[in-house]
Design a protein around this motif. Structure first.
Motif, PDB file in Angstrom:
ATOM      1  N   SER A  33       0.614  -0.964  -0.123  1.00 11.84           N
ATOM      2  CA  SER A  33      -0.162  -0.026   0.010  1.00 11.84           C
ATOM      3  C   SER A  33       0.868   1.214  -0.203  1.00 11.84           C
ATOM      4  O   SER A  33       0.262   2.088  -0.122  1.00 11.84           O
ATOM      5  CB  SER A  33      -0.930   0.078   1.172  1.00 11.84           C
ATOM      6  OG  SER A  33      -1.490  -1.003   1.072  1.00 11.84           O
ATOM      7  N   TYR A  34       2.004   1.125   0.216  1.00 14.53           N
ATOM      8  CA  TYR A  34       2.795   2.165   0.302  1.00 14.53           C
ATOM      9  C   TYR A  34       3.965   2.599  -0.793  1.00 14.53           C
ATOM     10  O   TYR A  34       4.654   1.652  -1.404  1.00 14.53           O
ATOM     11  CB  TYR A  34       4.016   2.233   1.849  1.00 14.53           C
ATOM     12  CG  TYR A  34       2.844   2.165   3.134  1.00 14.53           C
ATOM     13  CD1 TYR A  34       2.531   0.742   3.577  1.00 14.53           C
ATOM     14  CD2 TYR A  34       2.729   3.368   3.480  1.00 14.53           C
ATOM     15  CE1 TYR A  34       1.912   1.197   4.811  1.00 14.53           C
ATOM     16  CE2 TYR A  34       1.966   3.670   4.556  1.00 14.53           C
ATOM     17  CZ  TYR A  34       1.417   2.418   5.429  1.00 14.53           C
ATOM     18  OH  TYR A  34       0.730   2.386   6.310  1.00 14.53           O
ATOM     19  N   VAL A  35       4.166   4.003  -1.037  1.00 11.55           N
ATOM     20  CA  VAL A  35       5.300   4.135  -1.664  1.00 11.55           C
ATOM     21  C   VAL A  35       6.555   3.987  -0.979  1.00 11.55           C
ATOM     22  O   VAL A  35       6.536   4.601   0.291  1.00 11.55           O
ATOM     23  CB  VAL A  35       5.149   5.872  -2.119  1.00 11.55           C
ATOM     24  CG1 VAL A  35       6.283   6.197  -3.037  1.00 11.55           C
ATOM     25  CG2 VAL A  35       3.776   6.041  -2.967  1.00 11.55           C
ATOM     26  N   SER A  52      12.370   6.822  -5.476  1.00 12.91           N
ATOM     27  CA  SER A  52      10.915   6.845  -4.997  1.00 12.91           C
ATOM     28  C   SER A  52      10.337   5.710  -5.998  1.00 12.91           C
ATOM     29  O   SER A  52      10.650   5.754  -7.068  1.00 12.91           O
ATOM     30  CB  SER A  52      10.318   7.867  -4.575  1.00 12.91           C
ATOM     31  OG  SER A  52       9.259   7.620  -4.135  1.00 12.91           O
ATOM     32  N   ILE A  53       9.485   4.764  -5.492  1.00 11.83           N
ATOM     33  CA  ILE A  53       8.618   3.928  -6.239  1.00 11.83           C
ATOM     34  C   ILE A  53       7.264   3.855  -5.803  1.00 11.83           C
ATOM     35  O   ILE A  53       7.143   3.355  -4.455  1.00 11.83           O
ATOM     36  CB  ILE A  53       9.486   2.714  -6.483  1.00 11.83           C
ATOM     37  CG1 ILE A  53       8.756   1.709  -7.367  1.00 11.83           C
ATOM     38  CG2 ILE A  53       9.730   1.701  -5.029  1.00 11.83           C
ATOM     39  CD1 ILE A  53       9.646   0.578  -8.136  1.00 11.83           C
ATOM     40  N   THR A  54       6.391   3.909  -6.738  1.00 14.75           N
ATOM     41  CA  THR A  54       5.133   3.660  -6.159  1.00 14.75           C
ATOM     42  C   THR A  54       4.564   2.109  -6.282  1.00 14.75           C
ATOM     43  O   THR A  54       5.399   1.345  -6.574  1.00 14.75           O
ATOM     44  CB  THR A  54       4.039   4.322  -6.943  1.00 14.75           C
ATOM     45  OG1 THR A  54       4.226   3.733  -8.536  1.00 14.75           O
ATOM     46  CG2 THR A  54       4.377   5.758  -7.420  1.00 14.75           C
ATOM     47  N   VAL A  55       3.479   1.768  -5.796  1.00 17.26           N
ATOM     48  CA  VAL A  55       2.980   0.375  -5.595  1.00 17.26           C
ATOM     49  C   VAL A  55       3.047  -0.180  -7.114  1.00 17.26           C
ATOM     50  O   VAL A  55       3.396  -1.270  -7.455  1.00 17.26           O
ATOM     51  CB  VAL A  55       1.724   0.243  -4.828  1.00 17.26           C
ATOM     52  CG1 VAL A  55       1.442  -1.226  -5.025  1.00 17.26           C
ATOM     53  CG2 VAL A  55       1.740   0.740  -3.595  1.00 17.26           C
ATOM     54  N   THR A  59       8.641   5.442 -10.825  1.00 19.94           N
ATOM     55  CA  THR A  59       9.823   5.631 -10.292  1.00 19.94           C
ATOM     56  C   THR A  59      10.232   7.105 -10.250  1.00 19.94           C
ATOM     57  O   THR A  59      10.028   7.874 -11.571  1.00 19.94           O
ATOM     58  CB  THR A  59      11.062   4.850 -10.649  1.00 19.94           C
ATOM     59  OG1 THR A  59      11.222   4.961 -12.073  1.00 19.94           O
ATOM     60  CG2 THR A  59      10.628   3.618 -10.326  1.00 19.94           C
ATOM     61  N   THR A  60      10.914   7.918  -9.585  1.00 21.58           N
ATOM     62  CA  THR A  60      11.463   9.214  -9.355  1.00 21.58           C
ATOM     63  C   THR A  60      12.824   9.061  -8.880  1.00 21.58           C
ATOM     64  O   THR A  60      12.892   8.244  -8.080  1.00 21.58           O
ATOM     65  CB  THR A  60      10.451  10.115  -8.759  1.00 21.58           C
ATOM     66  OG1 THR A  60      10.479   9.696  -7.362  1.00 21.58           O
ATOM     67  CG2 THR A  60       9.145  10.421  -9.395  1.00 21.58           C
ATOM     68  N   ASN A  75       6.881  -7.049  -4.828  1.00 19.28           N
ATOM     69  CA  ASN A  75       5.723  -6.852  -3.789  1.00 19.28           C
ATOM     70  C   ASN A  75       5.479  -8.403  -3.273  1.00 19.28           C
ATOM     71  O   ASN A  75       4.944  -8.286  -2.055  1.00 19.28           O
ATOM     72  CB  ASN A  75       4.456  -6.255  -4.436  1.00 19.28           C
ATOM     73  CG  ASN A  75       4.509  -5.006  -4.761  1.00 19.28           C
ATOM     74  OD1 ASN A  75       5.356  -4.029  -4.051  1.00 19.28           O
ATOM     75  ND2 ASN A  75       4.100  -4.340  -5.841  1.00 19.28           N
ATOM     76  N   ASN A 100       7.582   6.550   1.828  1.00 20.75           N
ATOM     77  CA  ASN A 100       7.601   8.069   1.107  1.00 20.75           C
ATOM     78  C   ASN A 100       6.219   8.324   1.250  1.00 20.75           C
ATOM     79  O   ASN A 100       5.367   7.996   0.290  1.00 20.75           O
ATOM     80  CB  ASN A 100       8.253   8.311  -0.352  1.00 20.75           C
ATOM     81  CG  ASN A 100       8.248   9.594  -0.630  1.00 20.75           C
ATOM     82  OD1 ASN A 100       8.144  10.509  -0.041  1.00 20.75           O
ATOM     83  ND2 ASN A 100       8.578   9.620  -2.214  1.00 20.75           N
TER      84      ASN A 100
END
Length: 116
Positions: A33-35, A52-55, A59-60, A75, A100
């Protein structure tokens, strides 16, 4: 919650390292559930966000590592990775993983030392 990073070490400039961060059992049910992100803190400097990476896998990256570092996540294994290539002496830092925006408690981090 404290996330423990691993995989740091001493490497020559131009070399590579892969950092890992496995979620503790207390959050495995909600990890997806988390970035998630990698941060670093060099001696005498403030902690900064590196990647940073989303579910979903978006990416950033900080400008200083774009094109050299790759963040990924598995995951199913509740693990976040940071592949670091073409390392430079200025990448020398303690690296941490966290959500994040970050959770309040930080793990110990893993030291990456790049020798020139």
């Amino acid at each position: 919650v404290q996330l423990q990073a691993s995989g740091g070490g001493l490497v020559q400039a131009g070399g590579s390292l892969r950092l890992s961060c496995a979620a503790p059992r207390s959050i495995t049910s909600v990890f997806n559930s988390y970035v998630m992100a990698w941060y670093r803190q060099a001696p005498g400097k403030e902690r900064e966000s590196v990647a940073s990476i989303t579910v979903g896998g978006a990416t950033t990256y900080a400008d200083s590592v774009k094109g050299r570092f790759t963040i990924s996540r598995d995951n199913s294994k509740k693990t976040v990775y940071l592949q670091m290539n073409s390392l430079k002496s200025e990448d020398t830092s303690v690296y941490y993983c966290n959500a994040n925006p970050p959770w309040k408690k930080w793990g110990q981090g893993t030291l990456v030392t790049v020798s020139s």
